[in-house]
Design an enzyme around this catalytic site. Structure first.
Site, short mmCIF file in Angstrom:
data_model
loop_
_atom_site.label_atom_id
_atom_site.label_comp_id
_atom_site.label_asym_id
_atom_site.label_seq_id
_atom_site.Cartn_x
_atom_site.Cartn_y
_atom_site.Cartn_z
N SER A 127 0.74 -1.40 -0.28
CA SER A 127 0.24 -0.09 0.08
C SER A 127 1.01 1.28 0.05
CB SER A 127 -0.38 0.15 1.54
OG SER A 127 -1.16 1.54 1.22
N TYR A 142 -2.09 -0.99 10.70
CA TYR A 142 -1.77 -1.39 9.23
C TYR A 142 -0.90 -1.08 8.70
CZ TYR A 142 -3.24 -1.16 5.24
OH TYR A 142 -3.74 -1.91 3.50
N LYS A 172 2.18 -3.47 6.48
CA LYS A 172 2.55 -3.68 5.21
C LYS A 172 3.92 -3.50 4.88
CE LYS A 172 -1.73 -4.78 3.79
NZ LYS A 172 -1.75 -5.77 2.33
N ASN A 225 -4.89 5.21 -4.27
CA ASN A 225 -6.16 4.73 -3.57
C ASN A 225 -7.43 3.57 -4.70
OD1 ASN A 225 -5.05 7.06 -1.83
ND2 ASN A 225 -7.15 6.74 -1.10
P1 NAD Z 1 -11.45 -6.38 1.73
O1 NAD Z 1 -11.48 -7.00 2.65
O2 NAD Z 1 -12.75 -6.10 0.50
O3 NAD Z 1 -10.17 -8.13 1.10
C1 NAD Z 1 -9.75 -8.64 2.03
C2 NAD Z 1 -10.36 -9.96 1.66
O4 NAD Z 1 -9.11 -11.04 2.50
C3 NAD Z 1 -11.57 -9.92 2.02
O5 NAD Z 1 -12.35 -11.42 1.48
C4 NAD Z 1 -11.41 -11.59 3.28
O6 NAD Z 1 -12.51 -11.85 3.76
C5 NAD Z 1 -10.28 -11.79 3.43
N1 NAD Z 1 -9.02 -11.61 4.74
C6 NAD Z 1 -9.40 -11.56 5.83
N2 NAD Z 1 -8.52 -11.54 6.37
C7 NAD Z 1 -8.10 -12.87 6.30
C8 NAD Z 1 -8.16 -14.48 7.08
N3 NAD Z 1 -7.24 -14.25 8.03
N4 NAD Z 1 -7.63 -15.58 6.10
C9 NAD Z 1 -8.88 -15.10 5.01
N5 NAD Z 1 -8.50 -14.82 4.26
C10 NAD Z 1 -8.90 -13.34 5.17
O7 NAD Z 1 -10.24 -5.41 0.89
P2 NAD Z 1 -9.54 -5.17 -0.07
O8 NAD Z 1 -9.86 -4.09 0.07
O9 NAD Z 1 -9.57 -5.75 -1.23
O10 NAD Z 1 -7.54 -5.32 0.02
C11 NAD Z 1 -7.04 -6.43 -0.36
C12 NAD Z 1 -6.04 -6.12 0.19
O11 NAD Z 1 -5.52 -4.70 -0.41
C13 NAD Z 1 -5.47 -6.17 1.17
O12 NAD Z 1 -4.04 -6.60 2.07
C14 NAD Z 1 -5.52 -4.82 1.46
O13 NAD Z 1 -4.95 -4.14 2.97
C15 NAD Z 1 -4.95 -4.41 0.67
N6 NAD Z 1 -4.70 -2.49 -0.28
C16 NAD Z 1 -6.21 -2.12 -0.42
C17 NAD Z 1 -6.46 -0.91 -0.74
C18 NAD Z 1 -7.19 0.05 -0.41
O14 NAD Z 1 -7.81 0.88 -0.39
N7 NAD Z 1 -8.82 -0.50 -0.52
C19 NAD Z 1 -4.98 0.07 -0.41
C20 NAD Z 1 -4.04 -0.56 -0.13
C21 NAD Z 1 -3.63 -2.08 0.15
C1 WQD Z 2 -8.71 10.19 1.01
C2 WQD Z 2 -9.36 11.56 1.64
C3 WQD Z 2 -9.47 11.93 3.59
C4 WQD Z 2 -13.70 10.52 4.48
C5 WQD Z 2 -6.70 4.54 3.47
C6 WQD Z 2 -5.29 4.51 3.97
C7 WQD Z 2 -4.78 3.47 3.49
C8 WQD Z 2 -5.16 2.71 1.99
C9 WQD Z 2 -5.82 3.52 1.41
C10 WQD Z 2 -5.00 0.48 1.89
C11 WQD Z 2 -8.59 12.04 2.38
C12 WQD Z 2 -10.97 12.52 3.00
C13 WQD Z 2 -12.20 10.99 3.86
C14 WQD Z 2 -14.40 11.26 4.47
C15 WQD Z 2 -12.71 13.26 3.54
N1 WQD Z 2 -6.00 2.31 2.06
N2 WQD Z 2 -12.22 11.69 3.35
N3 WQD Z 2 -14.22 13.13 4.44
O1 WQD Z 2 -6.79 7.38 3.42
O2 WQD Z 2 -5.68 8.28 1.42
O3 WQD Z 2 -5.82 6.25 2.19
O4 WQD Z 2 -7.58 4.28 2.09
O5 WQD Z 2 -4.29 0.72 2.16
O6 WQD Z 2 -3.30 2.67 3.83
O7 WQD Z 2 -5.09 4.41 5.00
O8 WQD Z 2 -8.16 7.01 1.59
O9 WQD Z 2 -10.44 6.99 1.27
O10 WQD Z 2 -9.88 7.30 3.55
O11 WQD Z 2 -9.43 9.52 2.23
O12 WQD Z 2 -12.65 14.15 3.39
O13 WQD Z 2 -15.42 10.25 4.99
O14 WQD Z 2 -10.68 11.68 1.93
O15 WQD Z 2 -9.14 13.03 4.56
O16 WQD Z 2 -8.33 13.27 2.38
P1 WQD Z 2 -6.79 7.40 2.60
P2 WQD Z 2 -9.10 7.96 2.35
#
Ligand code: NAD
Ligand code: WQD
Length: 374
Positions: A134, A159, A163, A190
């Site tokens: 991430s 969190y 990572k 994002n």
């Molecule tokens: P998500 O929660 O939709 O998907 C994660 C999946 O993992 C889910 O289906 C959940 O049921 C499964 N899971 C959780 N714990 C588990 C376990 N112990 N055993 C088996 N399965 C398990 O989230 P996502 O948005 O699809 O994210 C996927 C990956 O990408 C995650 O590792 C997340 O940290 C990373 N990521 C997400 C974002 C984002 O903004 N969505 C950004 C950066 C990184």
């Molecule tokens: C985006 C912008 C907020 C909600 C997070 C995790 C990051 C990654 C992606 C997993 C920011 C603003 C938000 C709201 C708002 N996930 N905001 N009102 O914080 O960039 O990233 O998700 O790895 O690790 O930190 O994403 O969508 O929460 O926020 O004004 O109700 O929107 O301040 O500027 P962020 P976000």
């Protein structure tokens, strides 16, 4: 192009039922690949996998095992059933706020879960690995320039540290067996939006933590008003700026990473070498972002356009731990993976809105309705 993995082999996809996983599954199935999904469904629905199969036109093959990564014995049973050519590891917990309340749970699921998986991959001889990292690993950017992969890391919450630590672990593993591992760590910026069909999308539990799912719930009338977390940042309009990327572009990034790994895992038997003259990729991070920054106000405006009316918002105080600006430098992934984000901000909003309007309560409500025959 399709990664030409041996026909009998499968790709292990952990967390494949989730938001990013399910969209990636559509891309991989469309290439005719055989997938084994492992997910405990703690934050997702099996319905997403049924729909992913549909969207891929029933191409490829999909096997689902409801398994928790923390249950090493159950996980090993899956390894006994298939031969894996590669693993894409999405499974994990991802709520930033919650990670400060229950850090042990986050370290356990994300770090221990990943270690359980890696141990089995090593034991069963699969050393091709794609990890969901991430942009959060960068923490507070040292300048307002787009962030390159060689920037210093410094996650700001538990969190993010899971990572960052997993990235370190992956580097150690690649170093421990030179010329063996092909590990790509994809640092997502994002991800937003949904598949353009509106059939699969993001279905958060409870109050959405992220901006766009919240905005979508305001648009559908589930919540009254968008809260803008501060408008006094050092950005053009004072609201936070992020690099939003369409979920389908992000999903395609995994195909690009798989292709890259494929060229090296074949390289072990041919004359392909990487720039260091080694026969494997080792462990490499790539940003998946567009390189374009949009503010919270830009996002609200674009979603209002998709919905066809001005969405209500109010400015409240900053959210603790938020940075002003976080935008990717996508040069390295364009060069090495031949991958670029292609969809526009308006595509992200139009597709998100289509998903939201077709599935006002996400997956569960639809499945429950279908089951009760109403
Ligand atoms: P998500 O929660 O939709 O998907 C994660 C999946 O993992 C889910 O289906 C959940 O049921 C499964 N899971 C959780 N714990 C588990 C376990 N112990 N055993 C088996 N399965 C398990 O989230 P996502 O948005 O699809 O994210 C996927 C990956 O990408 C995650 O590792 C997340 O940290 C990373 N990521 C997400 C974002 C984002 O903004 N969505 C950004 C950066 C990184
Ligand atoms: C985006 C912008 C907020 C909600 C997070 C995790 C990051 C990654 C992606 C997993 C920011 C603003 C938000 C709201 C708002 N996930 N905001 N009102 O914080 O960039 O990233 O998700 O790895 O690790 O930190 O994403 O969508 O929460 O926020 O004004 O109700 O929107 O301040 O500027 P962020 P976000």
């Amino acid at each position: 192009s399709s990664p030409h993995l041996p026909e009998q082999d499968a790709i292990l996809v952990t967390g494949g039922a989730g938001f990013i996983g399910s969209h990636t599954v559509v891309q991989l199935l469309s290439l005719g690949l055989r997938l084994v999904i492992v997910d405990n469904l703690c934050n997702s629905s099996e319905e997403a996998l049924h729909r992913a199969l549909e969207l891929a036109g029933n191409k490829g093959e999909l096997f689902f095992h409801k398994v928790d990564l923390l249950d090493g014995a159950a996980l090993e049973k899956v390894f006994e059933l298939y031969t894996f050519s590669a693993c894409i590891h999405f499974a994990g917990l991802k709520a930033v706020g919650e990670s400060s309340q229950i850090p042990i749970g986050y370290y356990q699921t994300n770090v221990t879960g990943t270690l359980n998986l890696l141990q089995l991959l090593q034991r069963y001889n699969c050393r091709n690995f794609i990890f969901s990292s991430s942009a959060t690993v960068y923490g507070l950017p040292s300048s307002t320039d787009p962030i390159r992969e060689d920037a210093s890391l410094g996650a700001l919450n538990p969190y993010g540290r899971t990572k960052q630590y997993i990235e370190e672990i992956l580097r150690d593993i690649a170093n421990s067996e030179p010329n063996q591992w092909n590990i790509i760590m994809l640092r997502y910026f994002n991800p937003v939006g949904a598949h353009e069909s509106g059939r699969i999308g993001e279905d958060p539990n409870g109050i959405p933590n992220n901006l766009m799912p919240f905005v979508a719930q305001v648009a559908i009338g589930r919540r009254p008003v968008i809260n803008v977390f501060g408008n006094d940042y050092e950005t053009p309009d004072g609201t936070g700026v992020r690099d939003y990327i369409h979920i389908v572009d992000l999903a395609r990034g995994h195909v690009a990473a798989l292709n890259k790994i494929q060229s090296f895992s074949m390289g072990a038997h041919t004359s392909v070498h990487n720039s260091n003259g080694t026969k494997s990729l080792g462990c490499v991070p790539y940003n998946l972002g567009s390189g374009i920054g949009y503010s919270v106000m830009d996002m609200i405006e674009s979603m209002s356009k998709a919905v066809g009316r001005q969405l209500p918002y109010r400015v409240i105080e900053r959210r603790l731990g938020d940075v002003a600006l976080c935008v990717a430098d996508p040069t390295l992934s364009a060069h090495d993976l031949d991958w670029r984000a292609e969809k526009t901000l308006q595509d992200m909003c139009n597709d998100l809105w289509r998903w939201q309007i077709q599935n006002p309560n996400g997956y569960e409500a639809r499945v429950a309705t279908a089951a009760s025959g109403t």
